[in-house]
Design an enzyme around this catalytic site. Structure first.
Site, PDB file in Angstrom:
ATOM      1  N   GLN A   1     -14.403   2.354   1.449  1.00 44.73           N
ATOM      2  CA  GLN A   1     -13.777   2.069   0.209  1.00 44.73           C
ATOM      3  C   GLN A   1     -13.726   3.341  -0.604  1.00 44.73           C
ATOM      4  OE1 GLN A   1     -15.988  -1.209  -2.187  1.00 44.73           O
ATOM      5  NE2 GLN A   1     -14.345  -0.991  -3.648  1.00 44.73           N
TER       6      GLN A   1
ATOM      7  N   HIS B   1      -7.205  -5.880   2.238  1.00 46.81           N
ATOM      8  CA  HIS B   1      -6.124  -5.435   2.982  1.00 46.81           C
ATOM      9  C   HIS B   1      -5.471  -6.595   3.583  1.00 46.81           C
ATOM     10  CE1 HIS B   1      -7.058  -1.059   2.308  1.00 46.81           C
ATOM     11  NE2 HIS B   1      -8.285  -1.544   1.803  1.00 46.81           N
TER      12      HIS B   1
ATOM     13  N   ASP C   1       0.841  -1.139  -0.079  1.00 51.99           N
ATOM     14  CA  ASP C   1       0.044  -0.042   0.143  1.00 51.99           C
ATOM     15  C   ASP C   1       0.770   1.230   0.052  1.00 51.99           C
ATOM     16  OD1 ASP C   1      -3.169   0.398   0.896  1.00 51.99           O
ATOM     17  OD2 ASP C   1      -1.771   2.215   1.262  1.00 51.99           O
TER      18      ASP C   1
ATOM     19  N   HIS D   1     -10.362  -5.044  -3.657  1.00 47.71           N
ATOM     20  CA  HIS D   1      -8.963  -5.110  -2.905  1.00 47.71           C
ATOM     21  C   HIS D   1      -8.947  -5.808  -1.423  1.00 47.71           C
ATOM     22  CE1 HIS D   1      -9.922  -0.982  -2.454  1.00 47.71           C
ATOM     23  NE2 HIS D   1      -9.355  -1.193  -1.393  1.00 47.71           N
TER      24      HIS D   1
HETATM   25  P1  AMP Z   1      -9.809   1.403   0.053  1.00 49.42           P
HETATM   26  O1  AMP Z   1      -9.988   2.676   1.050  1.00 49.42           O
HETATM   27  O2  AMP Z   1     -10.264   0.053   0.881  1.00 49.42           O
HETATM   28  O3  AMP Z   1     -10.601   1.773  -1.004  1.00 49.42           O
HETATM   29  O4  AMP Z   1      -8.447   1.357   0.012  1.00 49.42           O
HETATM   30  C1  AMP Z   1      -7.574   1.963  -0.892  1.00 49.42           C
HETATM   31  C2  AMP Z   1      -5.897   1.793  -0.696  1.00 49.42           C
HETATM   32  O5  AMP Z   1      -5.379   1.892  -1.719  1.00 49.42           O
HETATM   33  C3  AMP Z   1      -5.580   2.736   0.520  1.00 49.42           C
HETATM   34  O6  AMP Z   1      -5.091   2.238   1.574  1.00 49.42           O
HETATM   35  C4  AMP Z   1      -4.400   3.683  -0.380  1.00 49.42           C
HETATM   36  O7  AMP Z   1      -3.333   3.948   0.315  1.00 49.42           O
HETATM   37  C5  AMP Z   1      -4.138   2.505  -1.576  1.00 49.42           C
HETATM   38  N1  AMP Z   1      -3.625   3.079  -2.806  1.00 49.42           N
HETATM   39  C6  AMP Z   1      -4.086   3.976  -3.297  1.00 49.42           C
HETATM   40  N2  AMP Z   1      -3.308   4.136  -4.442  1.00 49.42           N
HETATM   41  C7  AMP Z   1      -2.455   3.179  -4.502  1.00 49.42           C
HETATM   42  C8  AMP Z   1      -1.222   3.060  -5.429  1.00 49.42           C
HETATM   43  N3  AMP Z   1      -0.995   3.797  -6.623  1.00 49.42           N
HETATM   44  N4  AMP Z   1      -0.528   2.123  -5.113  1.00 49.42           N
HETATM   45  C9  AMP Z   1      -0.532   1.397  -4.011  1.00 49.42           C
HETATM   46  N5  AMP Z   1      -1.643   1.638  -3.076  1.00 49.42           N
HETATM   47  C10 AMP Z   1      -2.353   2.642  -3.323  1.00 49.42           C
END
Ligand code: AMP
Ligand code: ZN
Length: 117
Positions: free
Chosen positions: A94, A102, A30, A100
């Protein structure tokens, strides 16, 4: 042009810190980690959220969890324990509308236990 950031990572168009690539999913660190170990396990197939999964996707969802288990071993948190979280919908936290999982772990104290549900 694909506007889904995780589809772009899957296709290689967008860079990410990919640590595992399997036939059905990729896993990468992440970008804004919320724990010492914070890995995202992302299906190659675009599905917006758990709320959108169809019967055909059930095996895939199991593969994501199986991948998380292997990644936990690789990250060295299988004995200390970890959390697996799907945020579902914007009200569920989300932000990215591509499923995804975590994987969170590696804490040095028990503060994270306050998150227990
Ligand atoms: P969610 O809030 O469950 O949609 O989680 C999205 C996650 O994606 C968050 O923890 C972000 O920090 C992560 N994220 C967003 N863009 C990227 C990226 N380009 N590479 C890796 N992680 C990302
Ligand atoms: Zn996508």
């Amino acid at each position: 042009m694909n506007s889904c950031i995780f589809c772009s990572i899957v296709s290689g168009e967008q860079k990410a810190d990919v640590i595992l690539s399997e036939a059905e999913y990729v896993a990468f660190n992440d970008i804004r980690p919320k724990a010492p170990v914070h890995i995202l396990i992302v299906p190659k197939k675009h599905i917006a959220s758990v709320a959108e999964i169809k019967e055909d996707d059930v095996l895939l969802m199991g593969q994501l969890i199986d991948g998380a288990k292997k990644l936990a071993v690789q990250a060295g948190v299988e004995n200390s324990g970890y959390k697996l979280v799907f945020n579902v919908g914007h009200g569920g936290g989300q932000v990215i509308d591509h499923i995804h999982l975590h994987l969170l772990g590696g804490w040095n104290n028990e503060e994270h236990l306050a998150l227990n549900v």
